[in-house]
Enzyme design. Structure first.
Site, PDB file in Angstrom:
ATOM      1  N   TYR A  72      -3.001 -30.110 -15.793  1.00 36.34           N
ATOM      2  CA  TYR A  72      -1.817 -29.427 -15.255  1.00 36.34           C
ATOM      3  C   TYR A  72      -1.092 -28.669 -16.362  1.00 36.34           C
ATOM      4  O   TYR A  72      -0.690 -27.524 -16.194  1.00 36.34           O
ATOM      5  CB  TYR A  72      -0.877 -30.449 -14.607  1.00 36.34           C
ATOM      6  CG  TYR A  72       0.235 -29.794 -13.816  1.00 36.34           C
ATOM      7  CD1 TYR A  72       0.097 -29.573 -12.449  1.00 36.34           C
ATOM      8  CD2 TYR A  72       1.406 -29.370 -14.442  1.00 36.34           C
ATOM      9  CE1 TYR A  72       1.099 -28.953 -11.711  1.00 36.34           C
ATOM     10  CE2 TYR A  72       2.410 -28.745 -13.718  1.00 36.34           C
ATOM     11  CZ  TYR A  72       2.268 -28.543 -12.353  1.00 36.34           C
ATOM     12  OH  TYR A  72       3.257 -27.924 -11.637  1.00 36.34           O
ATOM     13  N   PHE A 124       1.905   2.142  -7.813  1.00 35.95           N
ATOM     14  CA  PHE A 124       1.002   1.568  -6.809  1.00 35.95           C
ATOM     15  C   PHE A 124       1.842   0.970  -5.675  1.00 35.95           C
ATOM     16  O   PHE A 124       3.005   0.622  -5.877  1.00 35.95           O
ATOM     17  CB  PHE A 124       0.091   0.512  -7.439  1.00 35.95           C
ATOM     18  CG  PHE A 124      -0.885  -0.044  -6.442  1.00 35.95           C
ATOM     19  CD1 PHE A 124      -1.867   0.772  -5.890  1.00 35.95           C
ATOM     20  CD2 PHE A 124      -0.813  -1.357  -6.016  1.00 35.95           C
ATOM     21  CE1 PHE A 124      -2.742   0.281  -4.936  1.00 35.95           C
ATOM     22  CE2 PHE A 124      -1.689  -1.855  -5.057  1.00 35.95           C
ATOM     23  CZ  PHE A 124      -2.656  -1.034  -4.520  1.00 35.95           C
ATOM     24  N   ASP A 125       1.251   0.829  -4.483  1.00 37.68           N
ATOM     25  CA  ASP A 125       2.056   0.435  -3.319  1.00 37.68           C
ATOM     26  C   ASP A 125       2.725  -0.933  -3.458  1.00 37.68           C
ATOM     27  O   ASP A 125       3.854  -1.120  -3.018  1.00 37.68           O
ATOM     28  CB  ASP A 125       1.279   0.549  -2.004  1.00 37.68           C
ATOM     29  CG  ASP A 125       0.012  -0.262  -1.989  1.00 37.68           C
ATOM     30  OD1 ASP A 125      -0.579  -0.432  -3.062  1.00 37.68           O
ATOM     31  OD2 ASP A 125      -0.405  -0.722  -0.915  1.00 37.68           O
ATOM     32  N   ASP A 214       1.619  -1.159 -15.936  1.00 39.85           N
ATOM     33  CA  ASP A 214       0.868  -1.778 -14.848  1.00 39.85           C
ATOM     34  C   ASP A 214      -0.596  -1.519 -15.218  1.00 39.85           C
ATOM     35  O   ASP A 214      -1.105  -0.412 -15.106  1.00 39.85           O
ATOM     36  CB  ASP A 214       1.268  -1.108 -13.528  1.00 39.85           C
ATOM     37  CG  ASP A 214       0.445  -1.600 -12.356  1.00 39.85           C
ATOM     38  OD1 ASP A 214      -0.491  -2.394 -12.558  1.00 39.85           O
ATOM     39  OD2 ASP A 214       0.728  -1.174 -11.218  1.00 39.85           O
ATOM     40  N   ALA A 216      -3.814  -2.770 -14.481  1.00 35.51           N
ATOM     41  CA  ALA A 216      -5.016  -3.214 -13.766  1.00 35.51           C
ATOM     42  C   ALA A 216      -6.307  -2.599 -14.316  1.00 35.51           C
ATOM     43  O   ALA A 216      -7.303  -3.279 -14.515  1.00 35.51           O
ATOM     44  CB  ALA A 216      -4.867  -2.906 -12.279  1.00 35.51           C
ATOM     45  N   LYS A 257      -9.377  -6.429 -11.466  1.00 29.54           N
ATOM     46  CA  LYS A 257     -10.015  -5.144 -11.772  1.00 29.54           C
ATOM     47  C   LYS A 257     -10.710  -5.247 -13.130  1.00 29.54           C
ATOM     48  O   LYS A 257     -11.805  -5.762 -13.230  1.00 29.54           O
ATOM     49  CB  LYS A 257      -8.981  -4.015 -11.758  1.00 29.54           C
ATOM     50  CG  LYS A 257      -8.562  -3.580 -10.366  1.00 29.54           C
ATOM     51  CD  LYS A 257      -7.451  -4.405  -9.811  1.00 29.54           C
ATOM     52  CE  LYS A 257      -6.830  -3.824  -8.569  1.00 29.54           C
ATOM     53  NZ  LYS A 257      -5.826  -4.724  -7.993  1.00 29.54           N
ATOM     54  N   HIS A 449      -0.016  -0.778   5.975  1.00 29.09           N
ATOM     55  CA  HIS A 449      -1.430  -0.401   6.129  1.00 29.09           C
ATOM     56  C   HIS A 449      -2.373  -1.595   6.261  1.00 29.09           C
ATOM     57  O   HIS A 449      -3.438  -1.493   6.836  1.00 29.09           O
ATOM     58  CB  HIS A 449      -1.882   0.561   5.027  1.00 29.09           C
ATOM     59  CG  HIS A 449      -2.227  -0.040   3.716  1.00 29.09           C
ATOM     60  ND1 HIS A 449      -3.369   0.291   3.011  1.00 29.09           N
ATOM     61  CD2 HIS A 449      -1.583  -0.958   2.971  1.00 29.09           C
ATOM     62  CE1 HIS A 449      -3.402  -0.395   1.906  1.00 29.09           C
ATOM     63  NE2 HIS A 449      -2.341  -1.148   1.835  1.00 29.09           N
TER      64      HIS A 449
HETATM   65  N1  F0G Z   1      -1.308  -2.315  -9.714  1.00 28.37           N
HETATM   66  C1  F0G Z   1      -2.332  -1.505  -9.423  1.00 28.37           C
HETATM   67  C2  F0G Z   1      -2.479  -0.222 -10.163  1.00 28.37           C
HETATM   68  C3  F0G Z   1      -3.250  -1.864  -8.424  1.00 28.37           C
HETATM   69  O1  F0G Z   1      -4.247  -1.041  -8.141  1.00 28.37           O
HETATM   70  C4  F0G Z   1      -3.076  -3.096  -7.754  1.00 28.37           C
HETATM   71  C5  F0G Z   1      -3.993  -3.514  -6.717  1.00 28.37           C
HETATM   72  C6  F0G Z   1      -2.001  -3.919  -8.104  1.00 28.37           C
HETATM   73  C7  F0G Z   1      -1.135  -3.497  -9.091  1.00 28.37           C
HETATM   74  C8  F0G Z   1      -1.754  -5.240  -7.419  1.00 28.37           C
HETATM   75  O2  F0G Z   1      -2.669  -6.176  -7.835  1.00 28.37           O
HETATM   76  O3  F0G Z   1      -4.007  -6.747  -5.805  1.00 28.37           O
HETATM   77  O4  F0G Z   1      -3.992  -8.221  -7.812  1.00 28.37           O
HETATM   78  O5  F0G Z   1      -2.009  -8.081  -6.372  1.00 28.37           O
HETATM   79  N2  F0G Z   1      -4.820  -2.753  -6.186  1.00 28.37           N
HETATM   80  C9  F0G Z   1      -5.825  -3.086  -5.214  1.00 28.37           C
HETATM   81  C10 F0G Z   1      -6.548  -1.846  -4.807  1.00 28.37           C
HETATM   82  C11 F0G Z   1      -5.362  -3.927  -4.076  1.00 28.37           C
HETATM   83  O6  F0G Z   1      -7.369  -1.929  -3.876  1.00 28.37           O
HETATM   84  O7  F0G Z   1      -6.346  -0.797  -5.417  1.00 28.37           O
HETATM   85  P1  F0G Z   1      -3.185  -7.364  -6.900  1.00 28.37           P
END
Ligand code: F0G
Length: 459
Positions: A72, A124-125, A214, A216, A257, A449
């Site tokens: 843990y 990102f969304d 950010d 990824a 990613k 979406h």
């Molecule tokens: N930032 C970026 C640039 C992303 O592309 C994503 C996720 C996230 C943050 C959020 O990360 O999914 O681990 O919570 N992108 C995926 C996509 C879902 O299909 O582009 P997460």
């Protein structure tokens, strides 16, 4: 003759995927309310919905899984991950989270308050969602070139420094940080140049602001810097990664990613003070600080994945495979975002289905057609994803209406890629026979979406 790129790996294990008939797919997508997220994976032949968590782990990552320490507190896996983040990325402190949006949730809980403005390149969304959820505003300062799909600007993820400075001046007391998304997913998987990262740092310093990345797809961003930016051709990807992050104070990471794991995330910090603030929320939302929503075995695989994901030969094969799809589509006349992105090809549905009204969701219409044609699942990056304006409640029509074909890492062969391109080529040839799009019958108030339900509009 120059030898072509080739994958620096061979295949040790395979997974069966299933073909289906067009009739089956027409029925399945109807049952799925024309939302590709609602399909079962065995109804999909080639799944390009996302490159997130869908990669193939290496034999080394799988062996690391066996060495996971599930204690843990104070697990060796935590220290393995800490060491990788420190040596490869340059962040001395970190908090594990279960995925990228969880990292955003924890960090933004500590830093963002109602009325704030968060400028950056296109958010990102989930990032935007977490900002708007806190009644703050995400301000997109991406360069205008990013929205012209034929413009060959090598770094379409860059921010326009004038736009950014304007926001910094206008809202100077209400800006918790600047956020740079590398690569910029929303703009088409487009990279940010080292020069732009340095310039943003300088502006942040001038106005006393924190810079968050950010991250990824940070490794893909570093690969593009090596290939496209003068002065970096002889540096290793790992050196470039360290230099990129030297311009940031904090990073959020979706490890699904570029760390090539199926689940995981983290926040990297340079300041112990901000780490402390965020720790409170991490413990509340994610878990104790040495696991934060991750299993020990997953932290081990992640540490190994960060190392593999920043190797040049791996990145070259990956990004060239994405470009291979882009080149095939261009040959068939399909309009795509150029230069090709790092993780995906973005098809311009505004161009391809211009005869369908915007209000009938052109990109969603194209994504459904692609599924019906070949059992290929892509995703709409257009009006449905853009959600409604929080104030007017009207649809927000984004400048680009894309279908994204995201390529999972180390998963598909170029034969799969050729199949996908042929399916799209067929649709392109019969595009004028697609007369109408869809209307929404159900939608959630935010991030609609994922769960939207649609109905085909008949003539
Ligand atoms: N930032 C970026 C640039 C992303 O592309 C994503 C996720 C996230 C943050 C959020 O990360 O999914 O681990 O919570 N992108 C995926 C996509 C879902 O299909 O582009 P997460």
């Amino acid at each position: 003759m120059n030898l072509p790129y080739a994958e620096p790996f061979k295949i040790k294990m395979v997974e069966t995927i299933r073909k289906s008939t067009k009739e089956q797919r027409i029925e399945w997508i109807k049952q799925a309310k024309y939302n590709l997220f609602n399909l079962r994976s065995n109804q999909v032949f080639i799944d390009l919905l996302t490159d997130s968590g869908t990669g193939a782990m290496s034999d080394k990552q799988w062996s690391e899984m066996m060495l996971g320490d599930e204690s843990y507190a104070g697990a060796s896996s935590y220290y393995k991950m800490k060491n990788a983040i420190n040596t490869l990325l340059g962040f001395p402190y970190f908090l594990p989270t279960h995925q990228g949006r969880a990292a955003e949730n924890v960090l933004f809980s500590a830093l963002v308050k109602a009325g704030d403005f968060v400028p950056g390149n296109a958010h990102f969304d989930t990032t935007k969602g977490h900002i708007e959820f806190r009644n703050a505003t995400a301000v997109d300062c991406t360069i205008d070139e990013a929205y012209d799909i034929e413009n060959m600007h090598p770094f379409k993820g860059n921010v326009d420094l004038n736009k950014l400075e304007k926001v910094l001046i206008e809202h100077k007391d209400n800006i918790p940080f600047i956020i740079m998304t590398i690569t910029c997913n929303t703009a088409g998987g487009q990279p940010v140049s080292m020069q732009n990262l340095r310039d943003v740092r300088a502006l942040a310093n001038k106005y006393g602001k924190i810079v968050v990345y950010d991250s990824a797809r940070f490794a893909e961003n570093a690969y593009f810097i090596k290939i496209r930016e003068k002065g970096y051709e002889n540096k290793t990807v790992k050196e470039i990664v360290l230099e990129m992050f030297s311009n940031a104070d904090i990073m959020t990471m979706s490890s699904k990613k570029d760390a090539i794991v199926n689940m995981g995330g983290f926040i990297g910090f340079k300041s112990e003070e901000i780490l402390r603030k965020a720790t409170v929320f991490n413990i509340m939302f994610e878990g104790y600080v040495t696991y934060g929503g991750m299993s020990g075995r997953d932290m081990n695989a992640l540490a190994q994945g960060l190392d593999e994901g920043t190797e040049f030969e791996y990145l070259e094969a990956r990004i060239e495979q994405v470009a291979y799809l882009g080149k095939k589509l261009v040959e068939f006349g399909v309009p795509v975002q150029k230069p090709f992105g790092g993780h995906a090809i973005f098809i311009d549905a505004n161009e391809m289905l211009q005869h369908i009204p915007k209000s009938e969701y052109r990109a969603q219409t194209l994504a459904v057609e692609l599924y019906i044609e070949g059992g290929v699942r892509g995703v709409e990056i257009g009006t449905i994803l853009a959600d409604r304006d929080p104030v007017t409640k009207e649809n927000r029509y984004p400048k680009n209406e894309f279908v994204r074909l995201a390529i999972p890492r180390r998963v598909y062969t170029n034969n799969h890629i050729e199949y996908v391109a042929a399916a799209l080529g067929n649709i392109y040839n019969r595009r004028n026979e697609i007369k109408r799009g869809y209307e929404i019958t159900y939608e959630a108030p935010i991030l609609r979406h994922f769960t939207v339900e649609l109905k085909a509009i008949n003539n």
